[in-house]
Design a protein around this motif. Structure first.
Motif, PDB file in Angstrom:
ATOM      1  N   GLU A   1       3.769  -0.516  17.377  1.00  0.00           N
ATOM      2  CA  GLU A   1       3.199   0.837  17.249  1.00  0.00           C
ATOM      3  C   GLU A   1       3.483   1.395  15.858  1.00  0.00           C
ATOM      4  O   GLU A   1       2.611   1.996  15.226  1.00  0.00           O
ATOM      5  N   ASN A   2       4.689   1.205  15.395  1.00  0.00           N
ATOM      6  CA  ASN A   2       5.061   1.691  14.065  1.00  0.00           C
ATOM      7  C   ASN A   2       4.235   1.018  12.983  1.00  0.00           C
ATOM      8  O   ASN A   2       3.735   1.659  12.052  1.00  0.00           O
ATOM      9  N   TRP A   3       4.044  -0.304  13.121  1.00  0.00           N
ATOM     10  CA  TRP A   3       3.194  -1.024  12.173  1.00  0.00           C
ATOM     11  C   TRP A   3       1.755  -0.504  12.222  1.00  0.00           C
ATOM     12  O   TRP A   3       1.123  -0.269  11.191  1.00  0.00           O
ATOM     13  N   SER A   4       1.252  -0.362  13.449  1.00  0.00           N
ATOM     14  CA  SER A   4      -0.169  -0.065  13.658  1.00  0.00           C
ATOM     15  C   SER A   4      -0.580   1.271  13.052  1.00  0.00           C
ATOM     16  O   SER A   4      -1.682   1.414  12.518  1.00  0.00           O
ATOM     17  N   LYS A   5       0.286   2.272  13.177  1.00  0.00           N
ATOM     18  CA  LYS A   5      -0.054   3.613  12.698  1.00  0.00           C
ATOM     19  C   LYS A   5      -0.279   3.646  11.192  1.00  0.00           C
ATOM     20  O   LYS A   5      -0.998   4.497  10.686  1.00  0.00           O
ATOM     21  N   LYS A   6       0.329   2.692  10.492  1.00  0.00           N
ATOM     22  CA  LYS A   6       0.232   2.675   9.031  1.00  0.00           C
ATOM     23  C   LYS A   6      -0.694   1.584   8.505  1.00  0.00           C
ATOM     24  O   LYS A   6      -0.919   1.482   7.300  1.00  0.00           O
ATOM     25  N   SER A   7      -1.238   0.781   9.406  1.00  0.00           N
ATOM     26  CA  SER A   7      -1.945  -0.437   8.979  1.00  0.00           C
ATOM     27  C   SER A   7      -3.453  -0.239   8.863  1.00  0.00           C
ATOM     28  O   SER A   7      -4.090   0.298   9.779  1.00  0.00           O
ATOM     29  N   VAL A   8      -4.006  -0.720   7.775  1.00  0.00           N
ATOM     30  CA  VAL A   8      -5.461  -0.763   7.621  1.00  0.00           C
ATOM     31  C   VAL A   8      -6.062  -1.703   8.662  1.00  0.00           C
ATOM     32  O   VAL A   8      -7.159  -1.472   9.180  1.00  0.00           O
ATOM     33  N   VAL A   9      -5.320  -2.757   9.004  1.00  0.00           N
ATOM     34  CA  VAL A   9      -5.804  -3.781   9.920  1.00  0.00           C
ATOM     35  C   VAL A   9      -6.225  -3.181  11.258  1.00  0.00           C
ATOM     36  O   VAL A   9      -7.269  -3.527  11.814  1.00  0.00           O
ATOM     37  N   THR A  10      -5.423  -2.271  11.780  1.00  0.00           N
ATOM     38  CA  THR A  10      -5.696  -1.689  13.092  1.00  0.00           C
ATOM     39  C   THR A  10      -6.732  -0.576  13.058  1.00  0.00           C
ATOM     40  O   THR A  10      -7.136  -0.072  14.100  1.00  0.00           O
ATOM     41  N   GLY A  11      -7.145  -0.181  11.847  1.00  0.00           N
ATOM     42  CA  GLY A  11      -8.091   0.919  11.740  1.00  0.00           C
ATOM     43  C   GLY A  11      -7.444   2.278  11.920  1.00  0.00           C
ATOM     44  O   GLY A  11      -8.118   3.298  11.963  1.00  0.00           O
ATOM     45  N   ARG A  12      -6.099   2.299  12.029  1.00  0.00           N
ATOM     46  CA  ARG A  12      -5.386   3.556  12.219  1.00  0.00           C
ATOM     47  C   ARG A  12      -4.764   4.049  10.913  1.00  0.00           C
ATOM     48  O   ARG A  12      -4.607   5.250  10.714  1.00  0.00           O
ATOM     49  N   GLY A  13      -4.389   3.119  10.042  1.00  0.00           N
ATOM     50  CA  GLY A  13      -3.845   3.486   8.743  1.00  0.00           C
ATOM     51  C   GLY A  13      -4.956   3.649   7.721  1.00  0.00           C
ATOM     52  O   GLY A  13      -6.053   3.116   7.872  1.00  0.00           O
ATOM     53  N   THR A  14      -4.685   4.403   6.659  1.00  0.00           N
ATOM     54  CA  THR A  14      -5.708   4.683   5.642  1.00  0.00           C
ATOM     55  C   THR A  14      -5.463   3.879   4.374  1.00  0.00           C
ATOM     56  O   THR A  14      -4.345   3.476   4.073  1.00  0.00           O
ATOM     57  N   PHE A  15      -6.542   3.665   3.649  1.00  0.00           N
ATOM     58  CA  PHE A  15      -6.479   3.118   2.293  1.00  0.00           C
ATOM     59  C   PHE A  15      -7.614   3.745   1.506  1.00  0.00           C
ATOM     60  O   PHE A  15      -8.749   3.840   1.989  1.00  0.00           O
ATOM     61  N   ASN A  16      -7.308   4.191   0.323  1.00  0.00           N
ATOM     62  CA  ASN A  16      -8.314   4.837  -0.506  1.00  0.00           C
ATOM     63  C   ASN A  16      -8.889   6.082   0.188  1.00  0.00           C
ATOM     64  O   ASN A  16     -10.066   6.408   0.036  1.00  0.00           O
ATOM     65  N   GLY A  17      -8.040   6.719   1.016  1.00  0.00           N
ATOM     66  CA  GLY A  17      -8.452   7.950   1.690  1.00  0.00           C
ATOM     67  C   GLY A  17      -9.352   7.762   2.894  1.00  0.00           C
ATOM     68  O   GLY A  17      -9.935   8.726   3.401  1.00  0.00           O
ATOM     69  N   ALA A  18      -9.473   6.513   3.392  1.00  0.00           N
ATOM     70  CA  ALA A  18     -10.362   6.267   4.535  1.00  0.00           C
ATOM     71  C   ALA A  18      -9.732   5.225   5.451  1.00  0.00           C
ATOM     72  O   ALA A  18      -8.793   4.518   5.072  1.00  0.00           O
ATOM     73  N   THR A  19     -10.272   5.122   6.671  1.00  0.00           N
ATOM     74  CA  THR A  19      -9.882   4.044   7.579  1.00  0.00           C
ATOM     75  C   THR A  19     -11.040   3.061   7.692  1.00  0.00           C
ATOM     76  O   THR A  19     -12.198   3.412   7.416  1.00  0.00           O
ATOM     77  N   ALA A  20     -10.728   1.876   8.127  1.00  0.00           N
ATOM     78  CA  ALA A  20     -11.766   0.843   8.281  1.00  0.00           C
ATOM     79  C   ALA A  20     -12.743   1.188   9.396  1.00  0.00           C
ATOM     80  O   ALA A  20     -13.834   0.625   9.459  1.00  0.00           O
TER      81      ALA A  20
END
Length: 713
Positions: free
Chosen positions: A474-493
């Motif tokens: 859960e901790n990983w997922s909240k921050k991960s781009v992989v799960t679509g829950r974490g952001t990168f470049n101001g967006a999620t996948a």
């Protein structure tokens, strides 16, 4: 019984068993066992089934969307297949507000039919044996050089076919590479949804009844093929017109009798009927149980959520059904292999072959050695592949890892990047990161527990506790781009995949520090370095020997009529309408009825609820011409046809080539027929055409579709 009659029975019984196809059969339609088919009751000729030069039944049978089978049942391209084959399309047209899965869908006319971009149907225009051309010059070469020349010869053969723009040639080996066949294929790309019953009919019994007899499932859906104004394949266009087939299947509503001749025409996926005993033993005792264990964990977690949340139920419906399908099939396969004494039967057959040809002993001894050596790698492969497939978070991570590797190798261009993003978007559409964190946590613990330490990454043993894993994942997922829950470049996948991938180099730098990527990479690297290479090396040796063993069987056993294993190409199987006696004191009839649906009916239950209108039709006995001699509507029936995955949606035809049923399942006690067909237990399960037409006519009030068909009364 007097002694004379006892002796007569002893003489006749083995002949009956042989006559009943004790080896099953998935026959190439250009090489049908026509005599036996006619002995069993067929009234048409083999040419009427498959003739490349003029219309025949094969012109009404298509491969549906690359997996299932479907058939044309009207002169206007109306297509019948299973509900579960069309499930993905029904799901994509559904929403919480417009739930076709729950409520069904019925177009009022052709203008109301729904397009399905990307869905195709394939007709087989011709089949030709090309063994001599493909194997030319390979006789004295080693395996590597031989395969290189075979590949070269295949390309030469393909180039020799004169094709239309919509055609392709697919060349496939059979008998483990001892023969080759070319298949000329016509592909149509405009396929529209016409009608589907609600899941309470199309999936009645759902998981509980899956692979089980007696069944009471209306597993069908209707589509239509469209073509251009010249009746040729074309991309979707509002100007396209219904396809006019060379042949369509008349639909019979005649009553069925036990021992009636039937045949099934379709695209069975994969069977392995000619394996040595050691291979069957490994499947039964090692690899099947491992895969069953992984899927059981995933299904339990998904099921608990789907039962309480409508949005998850819709989002995960097709996915859950896919996972559950083979989970239950493998359970039945293991039980069937044990009950039919498949390993013992194989060993006795091998001794019979050795007695006729002592050279076969060397081949079997070598196969035994290789399978035993491969065993630990094969078991690890089963666990790894199932864990990374069913923990979608890991599956997504592996997709990103493949992207990263391709990008750094300079293999990503605009086209491949777009394809990758589209593939990811499709996954995210039906993915719940919070729910899958629970699945991933449990499966990581299972993998850590079941895998020998020599196959695991460093420190992986810390993941044996599923409860601790959940907090970690859960901790990983909240921050991960992989799960679509974490952001990168101001967006999620999920919300803006283009923005996430706007700077691939920077994204990859970010991904390399993502703990989900790191753990998935560690698992993959460890598996590839310790298992996959050794497994593949041994499998290559096994494949060479299996080809030799297959040739030896065919050369030695002159009394056996061989058919090639299924390989997703067009095949015919045949048998008789028949019940079964799968266990001591258990006897199954061959036919179920609407009364049985009502006996199982549980209002509000997700598996056994039925629509009020169906209940009303039953109570009023408003059956029209669809009742049989019992006065009830027949729903499903069984026969001795040898089917497998890919035969879903296949037409079941009578002695005259009329459609009498729609294949959708096998009896649980006989699912081992992919490996060991046994006439005592192996039964395919079909929807009766009377029930299909009853639902279309009486339930859906879609009489305009009934009028299209040719009904044989």
């Amino acid at each position: 019984m007097n002694r004379k009659n006892i002796l007569l029975s002893a003489i006749l019984f083995p002949a009956v068993m042989a006559f009943a196809q004790q080896y099953g059969g998935m026959w190439i339609p250009t090489e049908l066992n026509e005599k036996e088919m006619k002995d069993l009751g067929m009234k048409i000729s083999a040419k009427q089934i498959f003739d490349p030069s003029k219309p025949s039944i094969k012109d009404a049978v298509v491969q549906f969307n690359g997996g299932c089978t479907a058939e044309i049942i009207s002169p206007q391209g109306l297509l019948l297949t299973n509900h579960h084959c069309g499930y993905g399309q029904i799901q994509r047209h559904s929403s919480v507000q417009n739930d076709y899965l729950s409520n069904g869908f019925w177009a009022k006319d052709m203008n109301g039919e729904l397009s399905n971009p990307g869905v195709t149907v394939d007709f087989i225009a011709d089949i030709k044996e090309i063994t001599a051309q493909v194997l030319a010059g390979t006789q004295n070469l080693d395996e590597k050089a031989s395969q290189a020349l075979i590949n070269q010869n295949i390309e030469t053969v393909k180039a020799g076919f004169k094709l239309e723009p919509w055609q392709k040639v697919v060349i496939k080996p059979v008998y483990y590479g001892n023969k080759y066949y070319a298949h000329v294929i016509d592909t149509y790309k405009d396929v529209r949804l016409v009608g589907a019953p609600p899941s309470s009919i199309g999936k009645f019994g759902s998981d509980t009844d899956n692979w089980v007899w007696p069944r009471h499932t209306g597993d069908f859906s209707l589509f239509r093929i469209y073509a251009d104004k010249n009746n040729k394949p074309a991309e979707y266009s509002k100007d396209n017109i219904p396809y006019k087939p060379k042949h369509f299947l008349p639909v019979s509503i005649k009553d069925k009798q036990e021992n009636d001749f039937t045949f099934v025409f379709g695209f069975p996926g994969r069977t392995t009927e000619y394996l040595p005993a050691i291979a069957v033993e490994k499947v039964m005792l090692e690899t099947d149980p491992a895969m069953i264990e992984v899927r059981a964990v995933a299904l339990k977690i998904l099921n608990e959520k789907m039962r309480t949340d409508a949005e998850t139920r819709i989002k995960y419906a097709s996915k859950y059904a896919s996972v559950a399908n083979y989970h239950k099939k493998w359970i039945g396969e293991v039980e069937g292999l044990k009950k039919s004494d498949a390993v013992g039967k194989k060993k006795r057959y091998e001794q019979t072959l050795i007695a006729k040809n002592p050279q076969i002993k060397t081949t079997i001894d070598q196969l035994n050695t290789l399978y035993n050596e491969q065993s630990p790698y094969s078991l690890n492969r089963s666990y790894y592949s199932e864990v990374t497939r069913n923990a979608e978070t890991l599956s997504l991570a592996n997709q990103y890892i493949n992207f990263m590797n391709s990008y750094e190798a300079g293999k990503i261009n605009d086209q491949t990047l777009t394809a990758f993003k589209n593939r990811l978007s499709g996954t995210y559409q039906n993915y719940n990161g919070e729910l899958d964190a629970k699945v991933t946590a449990q499966l990581l613990a299972l993998y850590a527990e079941k895998t020998p330490e020599k196959f695991l990454p460093a420190n992986f043993s810390q993941l044996k506790d599923a409860n601790k894993n959940l907090a970690t994942v859960e901790n990983w997922s909240k921050k991960s781009v992989v799960t679509g829950r974490g952001t990168f470049n101001g967006a999620t996948a999920v919300t803006d995949i283009d923005k996430v991938f706007a700077n691939p180099a920077q994204l990859i730098k970010n991904l390399k520090s993502d703990p989900i990527i790191q753990w998935a990479s560690a698992m993959k690297d460890s598996y590839m370095s310790t298992s996959e290479g050794k497994y593949s090396e041994l499998q290559n040796q096994i494949d060479v020997l299996q080809k030799k063993f297959m040739a030896q069987q065919m050369e030695t056993d002159k009394d056996r009529k061989f058919f090639p294993d299924a390989n997703s190409t067009l095949r015919v199987t045949y048998g008789q309408v028949k019940g079964s006696n799968p266990r001591d004191a258990v006897s199954y009839g061959y036919q179920t009825h609407l009364e049985g649906v009502m006996e199982k009916y549980v209002p509000g239950d997700y598996e056994f609820d039925v629509p009020a209108k169906l209940v009303n039709l039953y109570n009023a006995k408003d059956y029209g011409m669809y009742k049989d001699k019992t006065g009830d509507v027949p729903v499903n029936f069984t026969a001795t046809n040898h089917t497998t995955g890919g035969n879903s949606g296949s037409p079941t035809l009578d002695a005259h080539g009329n459609l009498i049923g729609l294949n959708f399942d096998r009896q649980w006690e006989g699912t081992m027929s992919d490996i060991n067909f046994d006439p005592r237990f192996s039964r395919n399960i079909m929807v009766d055409t009377k029930y299909i037409l009853f639902i279309v006519d009486k339930y859906a009030d879609a009489k305009w579709l009934i009028k299209e068909m040719k009904i044989v009364k």
